[in-house]
Design a protein around this motif. Structure first.
Motif, PDB file in Angstrom:
ATOM      1  N   ILE A  18       0.814  -1.185  -0.048  1.00 60.46           N
ATOM      2  CA  ILE A  18      -0.266  -0.285  -0.060  1.00 60.46           C
ATOM      3  C   ILE A  18       0.777   1.167  -0.004  1.00 60.46           C
ATOM      4  O   ILE A  18       0.587   2.176  -0.484  1.00 60.46           O
ATOM      5  CB  ILE A  18      -1.056   0.111   1.303  1.00 60.46           C
ATOM      6  N   GLY A  19       1.963   1.401   0.893  1.00 63.97           N
ATOM      7  CA  GLY A  19       2.816   2.627   1.056  1.00 63.97           C
ATOM      8  C   GLY A  19       3.545   2.661  -0.707  1.00 63.97           C
ATOM      9  O   GLY A  19       3.668   3.783  -1.092  1.00 63.97           O
ATOM     10  N   VAL A  20       3.964   1.649  -0.909  1.00 65.64           N
ATOM     11  CA  VAL A  20       4.642   1.713  -2.389  1.00 65.64           C
ATOM     12  C   VAL A  20       3.463   2.033  -3.518  1.00 65.64           C
ATOM     13  O   VAL A  20       4.095   2.979  -4.391  1.00 65.64           O
ATOM     14  CB  VAL A  20       5.285   0.198  -2.906  1.00 65.64           C
ATOM     15  N   LYS A  22       1.050   3.879  -3.077  1.00 67.00           N
ATOM     16  CA  LYS A  22       0.539   5.370  -2.683  1.00 67.00           C
ATOM     17  C   LYS A  22       2.014   6.294  -3.320  1.00 67.00           C
ATOM     18  O   LYS A  22       1.648   7.398  -3.680  1.00 67.00           O
ATOM     19  CB  LYS A  22       0.719   5.771  -1.322  1.00 67.00           C
ATOM     20  N   TYR A  23       3.156   5.754  -3.094  1.00 65.29           N
ATOM     21  CA  TYR A  23       4.344   6.642  -3.619  1.00 65.29           C
ATOM     22  C   TYR A  23       4.217   6.718  -5.183  1.00 65.29           C
ATOM     23  O   TYR A  23       4.462   7.631  -5.732  1.00 65.29           O
ATOM     24  CB  TYR A  23       5.581   6.088  -3.177  1.00 65.29           C
ATOM     25  N   ILE A  24       3.949   5.604  -5.758  1.00 62.91           N
ATOM     26  CA  ILE A  24       3.660   5.610  -7.210  1.00 62.91           C
ATOM     27  C   ILE A  24       2.571   6.579  -7.722  1.00 62.91           C
ATOM     28  O   ILE A  24       2.899   7.368  -8.777  1.00 62.91           O
ATOM     29  CB  ILE A  24       3.353   4.098  -7.841  1.00 62.91           C
ATOM     30  N   LEU A  25       1.663   6.719  -7.110  1.00 67.40           N
ATOM     31  CA  LEU A  25       0.541   7.310  -7.500  1.00 67.40           C
ATOM     32  C   LEU A  25       0.895   8.841  -7.318  1.00 67.40           C
ATOM     33  O   LEU A  25       0.362   9.829  -8.141  1.00 67.40           O
ATOM     34  CB  LEU A  25      -1.009   7.028  -6.746  1.00 67.40           C
ATOM     35  N   ILE A  26       1.382   9.125  -6.269  1.00 61.86           N
ATOM     36  CA  ILE A  26       1.897  10.658  -5.824  1.00 61.86           C
ATOM     37  C   ILE A  26       2.745  11.084  -7.078  1.00 61.86           C
ATOM     38  O   ILE A  26       2.687  11.905  -7.530  1.00 61.86           O
ATOM     39  CB  ILE A  26       2.619  10.688  -4.480  1.00 61.86           C
TER      40      ILE A  26
END
Length: 107
Positions: A18-20, A22-26
């Motif tokens: 989920i953290g990865v 989120k980073y990709i989407l940002i």
């Protein structure tokens, strides 16, 4: 509690994923925003260049009291592009006045 103890690895993996994500989407959103800003700047520059050339062709034709066929074609193509990019105002008035001038064939 037994569920957490037996599935802690899966839960931890899910949280990392989920953290990865989120980073990709940002990152993608930042790139998209930058792309949109550049596209808007290109559109504004193109619109400005179209407007400048429309005004130039119109001034020349109005000064001469006629417009050559090739200039009328260029003027119309420029005006269509200008309008598609959101242009309006003085260039529109000049265009409408100029297309009603006598048309000549120039060599």
């Amino acid at each position: 509690m037994e569920f957490l103890e037996s599935n802690w690895g899966t839960i931890l993996g899910l949280l990392v994923n989920i953290g990865v994500l989120k980073y990709i989407l940002i990152s993608l959103k930042e790139k998209f925003d930058d792309y949109q800003a550049k596209a808007e700047a290109r559109d504004d520059a193109t619109k400005s260049l179209c407007r400048t050339e429309i005004i130039s062709i119109c001034h020349k034709a109005q000064r001469e009291g006629h417009i050559a066929y090739y200039n009328l074609e260029n003027l119309t193509l420029l005006y269509k592009s200008y309008k598609a990019l959101g242009g309006n105002g003085a260039a529109e008035k000049m265009y409408n006045k100029t297309i009603n001038l006598p048309q000549i064939e120039e060599e």
